[in-house]
Design an enzyme around this catalytic site. Sequence first.
Site, PDB file in Angstrom:
ATOM      1  N   GLU A  98       0.835  -1.209   0.000  1.00  0.00           N
ATOM      2  CA  GLU A  98       0.000   0.000   0.000  1.00  0.00           C
ATOM      3  C   GLU A  98       0.867   1.255   0.000  1.00  0.00           C
ATOM      4  OE1 GLU A  98      -3.115   0.005  -0.437  1.00  0.00           O
ATOM      5  OE2 GLU A  98      -3.616  -2.110  -0.074  1.00  0.00           O
ATOM      6  N   HIS A 149      -1.142  -5.790   1.409  1.00  0.00           N
ATOM      7  CA  HIS A 149      -2.345  -6.621   1.279  1.00  0.00           C
ATOM      8  C   HIS A 149      -2.007  -7.853   0.431  1.00  0.00           C
ATOM      9  CE1 HIS A 149      -5.620  -3.605   2.476  1.00  0.00           C
ATOM     10  NE2 HIS A 149      -5.964  -4.740   3.064  1.00  0.00           N
ATOM     11  N   CYS A 153      -7.429  -2.524   8.073  1.00  0.00           N
ATOM     12  CA  CYS A 153      -6.063  -2.513   7.534  1.00  0.00           C
ATOM     13  C   CYS A 153      -5.570  -1.084   7.382  1.00  0.00           C
ATOM     14  CB  CYS A 153      -6.014  -3.255   6.193  1.00  0.00           C
ATOM     15  SG  CYS A 153      -6.299  -5.021   6.410  1.00  0.00           S
TER      16      CYS A 153
END
Length: 198
Positions: free
Chosen positions: A79, A165, A141
Amino acid sequence: MKVLLTGFEPFLDYPINPTEEVVKAIISEGITGLEIIPKILSVRFNHSEKELLKAIEETNPDVVVMLGLAAGRSKITPERIAINVKDGDLDNEGYAPSDESIDPAGADGIFSTLPIREMTNQLVEAGLPSVISNTAGTYLCNNIMYAALNYAQKQETSYRAGFIHIPASHELALVNKKLPSWSLDDLVKSVRICLETL
Ligand code: PCA
């Protein structure tokens, strides 16, 4: 180098969270040059962040690498950014925030401080599909990624932090039949490569 490696317990319609298995496998294999400390977090808006920050305080890591399941994604996705929003489905104690801030005094967004481009490059070179993701969503998350980076900015001796992820494992896709999935071996191999880029 000391690395705090986190995964999550199962949540919503996903009775298995492959991040738990991945963390377990990485710990049992080990990675040369890294002292890896495992932590499995609960999926609860009022607890997960506290669990994470407590683990950071107790272990004083150089790097925090957080893993989460992105059911439906078909690639490994480091991310790029966490945003200051909590919004989403019910968590594991039945709470679903709507348009809340994680830190009302905090920045709107905070970038990952992990080498995310190097991670995707190394993964692709090893034949493992990976792209940078530009949204970690607004569920747990994103919440813990924001919390770790926000806390890092407030520390004197700080740490790097970021979130990766991962897709569903075959084991999970056998239960949730519409999900694209990867073998656990490839998921473990991918996280190992990401950690080696550190
Ligand atoms: N994935 C969820 C929370 C726990 C997990 O593994 C998410 O993407 O927010």
